[in-house]
Design a protein around this motif. Sequence first.
Motif, PDB file in Angstrom:
ATOM      1  N   ALA A   3      34.659  45.676 -62.631  1.00 27.36           N
ATOM      2  CA  ALA A   3      34.732  44.378 -62.485  1.00 27.36           C
ATOM      3  C   ALA A   3      33.908  43.583 -63.570  1.00 27.36           C
ATOM      4  CB  ALA A   3      34.210  44.073 -61.134  1.00 27.36           C
ATOM      5  N   GLU A   4      34.067  42.659 -63.783  1.00 32.25           N
ATOM      6  CA  GLU A   4      33.634  41.941 -64.889  1.00 32.25           C
ATOM      7  C   GLU A   4      33.171  40.219 -64.454  1.00 32.25           C
ATOM      8  OE1 GLU A   4      35.199  43.666 -68.882  1.00 32.25           O
ATOM      9  OE2 GLU A   4      35.660  41.717 -68.531  1.00 32.25           O
ATOM     10  N   VAL A   5      32.031  39.799 -64.776  1.00 34.87           N
ATOM     11  CA  VAL A   5      31.758  38.254 -64.682  1.00 34.87           C
ATOM     12  C   VAL A   5      31.086  37.927 -66.111  1.00 34.87           C
ATOM     13  CG1 VAL A   5      31.280  38.860 -62.188  1.00 34.87           C
ATOM     14  CG2 VAL A   5      29.354  39.144 -63.842  1.00 34.87           C
ATOM     15  N   ILE A   6      31.528  36.577 -65.908  1.00 31.90           N
ATOM     16  CA  ILE A   6      30.827  35.861 -67.372  1.00 31.90           C
ATOM     17  C   ILE A   6      29.583  35.024 -66.757  1.00 31.90           C
ATOM     18  CG2 ILE A   6      31.421  33.897 -68.945  1.00 31.90           C
ATOM     19  CD1 ILE A   6      33.050  36.379 -69.664  1.00 31.90           C
ATOM     20  N   ILE A   7      28.616  35.048 -67.484  1.00 30.02           N
ATOM     21  CA  ILE A   7      27.475  34.389 -67.247  1.00 30.02           C
ATOM     22  C   ILE A   7      26.953  33.299 -68.352  1.00 30.02           C
ATOM     23  CG2 ILE A   7      25.015  34.637 -66.411  1.00 30.02           C
ATOM     24  CD1 ILE A   7      25.750  37.143 -65.209  1.00 30.02           C
ATOM     25  N   ASP A   8      26.529  32.141 -68.026  1.00 29.64           N
ATOM     26  CA  ASP A   8      26.103  31.321 -69.036  1.00 29.64           C
ATOM     27  C   ASP A   8      24.538  31.406 -68.741  1.00 29.64           C
ATOM     28  OD1 ASP A   8      28.282  30.312 -69.903  1.00 29.64           O
ATOM     29  OD2 ASP A   8      28.430  29.045 -68.359  1.00 29.64           O
ATOM     30  N   ILE A   9      23.872  31.779 -69.969  1.00 31.01           N
ATOM     31  CA  ILE A   9      22.276  32.069 -69.532  1.00 31.01           C
ATOM     32  C   ILE A   9      21.549  30.609 -69.488  1.00 31.01           C
ATOM     33  CG2 ILE A   9      20.293  33.183 -70.802  1.00 31.01           C
ATOM     34  CD1 ILE A   9      22.428  35.088 -69.720  1.00 31.01           C
ATOM     35  N   PRO A  10      20.799  30.410 -68.314  1.00 29.84           N
ATOM     36  CA  PRO A  10      20.241  29.275 -67.757  1.00 29.84           C
ATOM     37  C   PRO A  10      18.729  29.239 -68.832  1.00 29.84           C
ATOM     38  CG  PRO A  10      20.194  30.650 -66.011  1.00 29.84           C
ATOM     39  CD  PRO A  10      20.964  31.379 -67.214  1.00 29.84           C
ATOM     40  N   PHE A  11      18.364  28.182 -68.944  1.00 23.57           N
ATOM     41  CA  PHE A  11      16.935  28.006 -69.449  1.00 23.57           C
ATOM     42  C   PHE A  11      15.834  28.579 -68.693  1.00 23.57           C
ATOM     43  CE2 PHE A  11      12.842  25.858 -70.153  1.00 23.57           C
ATOM     44  CZ  PHE A  11      12.670  25.823 -71.593  1.00 23.57           C
ATOM     45  N   HIS A  12      16.082  28.959 -67.184  1.00 25.71           N
ATOM     46  CA  HIS A  12      14.741  29.347 -66.444  1.00 25.71           C
ATOM     47  C   HIS A  12      14.823  30.798 -66.561  1.00 25.71           C
ATOM     48  CE1 HIS A  12      17.706  30.280 -63.402  1.00 25.71           C
ATOM     49  NE2 HIS A  12      18.096  28.991 -63.427  1.00 25.71           N
ATOM     50  N   ASP A  13      15.806  31.543 -67.266  1.00 23.16           N
ATOM     51  CA  ASP A  13      15.824  32.849 -67.534  1.00 23.16           C
ATOM     52  C   ASP A  13      15.173  33.259 -68.858  1.00 23.16           C
ATOM     53  OD1 ASP A  13      17.041  33.367 -65.081  1.00 23.16           O
ATOM     54  OD2 ASP A  13      18.883  34.148 -65.848  1.00 23.16           O
ATOM     55  N   VAL A  14      14.803  32.422 -69.710  1.00 21.89           N
ATOM     56  CA  VAL A  14      14.246  32.858 -71.003  1.00 21.89           C
ATOM     57  C   VAL A  14      12.993  32.568 -71.058  1.00 21.89           C
ATOM     58  CG1 VAL A  14      16.707  32.379 -72.046  1.00 21.89           C
ATOM     59  CG2 VAL A  14      14.866  30.409 -72.163  1.00 21.89           C
ATOM     60  N   ASP A  15      12.345  33.179 -72.236  1.00 23.68           N
ATOM     61  CA  ASP A  15      10.863  33.014 -72.438  1.00 23.68           C
ATOM     62  C   ASP A  15      10.677  31.966 -73.723  1.00 23.68           C
ATOM     63  OD1 ASP A  15      11.791  34.165 -75.048  1.00 23.68           O
ATOM     64  OD2 ASP A  15      10.777  36.230 -74.554  1.00 23.68           O
ATOM     65  N   SER A  16       9.522  31.875 -74.089  1.00 21.49           N
ATOM     66  CA  SER A  16       9.106  30.761 -75.162  1.00 21.49           C
ATOM     67  C   SER A  16      10.071  30.940 -76.447  1.00 21.49           C
ATOM     68  CB  SER A  16       7.820  30.619 -75.235  1.00 21.49           C
ATOM     69  OG  SER A  16       7.280  31.883 -75.922  1.00 21.49           O
TER      70      SER A  16
END
Length: 139
Positions: A3-16
């Motif tokens: 199975a596959e999903v598409i995810i848009d990376i949100p700001f709260h998942d990233v570092d500085s």
Amino acid sequence: MHAEVIIDIPFHDVDSMHIVWHGHYLKYFEIARCQLLDAFDYNYLQMQASGYAWPVIESHVRYVQGIQFQQKIRVRAILREWEHRLKIEYLIFDAESGKRLTKGYTSQVAVSIATREMCFQSPPVLLERLHAWADFNAE
């Protein structure tokens, strides 16, 4: 089976540096894993209703290239083993270019909710769901 999903990376998942923090990759694996489990109608609520919990007992992630804020990724979950455990392989690709960014796997085992004992083979309910899915998709 996959199975596959598409995810848009949100700001709260990233570092500085606007790169996804390494711990979030397992969350992306989980999202794709739930999509895979839904495909054969044995996601976590169905597992619980059948009398089993399926804790993750092992995980591995190989970080090939960092994922960035607002990047669209495609996460594929592939069922590799099911007779004694669920071993699911994951591949993460850039959704636009198709370039592979990450790979990994998780292993889960069945645990009887009533006795809290680990099962050394997958319970019949899992095999029944997989056979029903295979029969349905073979037609």
